[in-house]
Motif scaffolding. Structure first.
Motif, PDB file in Angstrom:
ATOM      1  N   PHE A   1      -6.711  59.881 -23.926  1.00  0.00           N
ATOM      2  CA  PHE A   1      -7.370  59.545 -25.092  1.00  0.00           C
ATOM      3  C   PHE A   1      -9.185  58.986 -25.459  1.00  0.00           C
ATOM      4  N   MET A   2      -9.414  59.631 -26.054  1.00  0.00           N
ATOM      5  CA  MET A   2     -10.936  58.786 -26.313  1.00  0.00           C
ATOM      6  C   MET A   2     -11.180  59.050 -27.540  1.00  0.00           C
ATOM      7  N   ILE A   3     -12.405  57.861 -27.926  1.00  0.00           N
ATOM      8  CA  ILE A   3     -12.460  57.910 -29.514  1.00  0.00           C
ATOM      9  C   ILE A   3     -14.632  58.253 -29.633  1.00  0.00           C
ATOM     10  N   ILE A   4     -14.206  59.089 -30.693  1.00  0.00           N
ATOM     11  CA  ILE A   4     -15.149  59.472 -31.548  1.00  0.00           C
ATOM     12  C   ILE A   4     -15.915  58.431 -32.333  1.00  0.00           C
ATOM     13  N   ALA A   5     -17.107  58.263 -32.264  1.00  0.00           N
ATOM     14  CA  ALA A   5     -17.420  57.598 -33.595  1.00  0.00           C
ATOM     15  C   ALA A   5     -18.464  58.592 -34.713  1.00  0.00           C
ATOM     16  N   ASN A   6     -17.836  59.521 -35.276  1.00  0.00           N
ATOM     17  CA  ASN A   6     -19.007  59.986 -36.572  1.00  0.00           C
ATOM     18  C   ASN A   6     -19.804  59.231 -38.100  1.00  0.00           C
ATOM     19  N   LYS A   7     -19.825  61.067 -37.738  1.00  0.00           N
ATOM     20  CA  LYS A   7     -21.240  60.769 -39.355  1.00  0.00           C
ATOM     21  C   LYS A   7     -22.139  59.920 -38.415  1.00  0.00           C
ATOM     22  N   ALA A   8     -22.749  59.830 -36.750  1.00  0.00           N
ATOM     23  CA  ALA A   8     -24.307  58.654 -36.409  1.00  0.00           C
ATOM     24  C   ALA A   8     -25.304  59.276 -37.522  1.00  0.00           C
ATOM     25  N   ASP A   9     -25.220  60.158 -37.870  1.00  0.00           N
ATOM     26  CA  ASP A   9     -26.280  60.913 -38.458  1.00  0.00           C
ATOM     27  C   ASP A   9     -26.924  59.941 -39.627  1.00  0.00           C
ATOM     28  N   LYS A  10     -25.758  59.016 -39.929  1.00  0.00           N
ATOM     29  CA  LYS A  10     -25.354  58.516 -41.503  1.00  0.00           C
ATOM     30  C   LYS A  10     -26.287  56.625 -40.767  1.00  0.00           C
ATOM     31  N   ILE A  11     -26.149  56.420 -39.871  1.00  0.00           N
ATOM     32  CA  ILE A  11     -27.061  55.646 -39.963  1.00  0.00           C
ATOM     33  C   ILE A  11     -28.636  55.901 -38.576  1.00  0.00           C
ATOM     34  N   ALA A  12     -29.865  55.132 -38.245  1.00  0.00           N
ATOM     35  CA  ALA A  12     -30.516  54.713 -37.346  1.00  0.00           C
ATOM     36  C   ALA A  12     -30.362  55.484 -36.589  1.00  0.00           C
ATOM     37  N   PRO A  13     -31.319  56.916 -35.735  1.00  0.00           N
ATOM     38  CA  PRO A  13     -30.775  56.538 -34.201  1.00  0.00           C
ATOM     39  C   PRO A  13     -31.133  55.706 -33.442  1.00  0.00           C
ATOM     40  N   THR A  14     -31.632  54.656 -33.618  1.00  0.00           N
ATOM     41  CA  THR A  14     -32.073  53.469 -32.441  1.00  0.00           C
ATOM     42  C   THR A  14     -31.214  52.501 -33.126  1.00  0.00           C
ATOM     43  N   LYS A  15     -30.073  52.716 -34.282  1.00  0.00           N
ATOM     44  CA  LYS A  15     -28.606  51.704 -33.914  1.00  0.00           C
ATOM     45  C   LYS A  15     -27.347  52.140 -33.366  1.00  0.00           C
ATOM     46  N   VAL A  16     -27.809  53.477 -33.271  1.00  0.00           N
ATOM     47  CA  VAL A  16     -26.399  54.410 -32.791  1.00  0.00           C
ATOM     48  C   VAL A  16     -25.494  53.951 -31.914  1.00  0.00           C
TER      49      VAL A  16
END
Ligand code: GTP
Ligand code: MG
Length: 196
Positions: free
Chosen positions: A137-152
């Motif tokens: 099992f793994m989890i991905i947090a998608n749509k990372a482009d929608k938040i500031a790169p420094t906050k990812v």
């Protein structure tokens, strides 16, 4: 990753239609509209092999994509789409449960959430179901482009603290839009498929 001939194989509504090749299966699970079908396209560098839509509820059946006869990406319908009729939602839920409860070929479940939103109660139920299933099992947090790169990174930490405080599950950001982080995810997938 470059593949020669990734192709759609079948849209299944029951066990009898699942492929019988015994290839390992990498399964996408998550709420409607989080980007499961887009994930498949991004990972294999194809624009439109898996059908996507800005409207939730695009994928209604279990779609098997044969990736060069090495493995399948399996695209499940999303859950939690309230505008879908109750009957349609139950049908999609039945397809998901029948697949996850019976499919020995599952090599890895990729649980997709939206990096911007806290997991819903449906996500929590699905998370618990997958943990209890015992499948990798793994989890991905998608749509990372929608938040500031420094906050990812901080946001991924928060989501993991909520869902998986023991931090024993691989948890990575992703973006189909920006095509970043793919290499880390391929590394994970490869661990579960011997021959890529
Ligand atoms: P269902 O089939 O309804 O379960 O949805 P799905 O999880 O397969 O979502 P899909 O891939 O169809 O994508 C839903 C919408 O989100 C589409 O408009 C995509 O273009 C968009 N989307 C997917 N991934 C990303 C991403 O990483 N960033 C952004 N900004 N949009 C994305
Ligand atoms: Mg879909």
């Amino acid at each position: 990753m470059n593949f020669k001939n990734p192709k759609f194989e079948i849209s299944a509504v029951g066990k009898a239609q699942y492929p019988t090749t015994n290839l390992p299966e990498i399964v996408l699970v998550g709420k409607s509209n989080v980007g499961k079908s887009s994930f498949i396209n991004t990972m294999i560098n194809r624009k439109n092999l898996a059908r996507t839509s800005s409207e939730p509820g695009k994928t209604r059946q279990i779609n098997f994509y044969n990736i060069d006869d090495i493995f399948y990406f399996v695209d499940l319908p999303g859950y939690g789409y309230s505008s879908m009729s109750k009957r349609e939602q139950e049908k999609a839920g039945g397809f998901i449960e029948e697949y996850l409860s019976s499919r020995a070929e599952i090599a890895l479940i990729i649980f997709v959430i939206d990096i911007r939103h806290d997991p819903t109660s449906d996500d929590k139920l699905m998370y618990d179901y997958i943990v209890n299933s015992g499948f990798p099992f793994m989890i991905i947090a998608n749509k990372a482009d929608k938040i500031a790169p420094t906050k990812v990174d901080a946001r991924v930490q928060d989501l993991q603290n909520y869902l998986n405080p023991l931090k024993d599950i691989t948890f990575l950001p992703f973006s189909s839009e920006k095509k970043i982080y793919n290499d880390f995810i391929w590394e994970e997938i490869q661990k579960h498929i011997n021959c890529i």
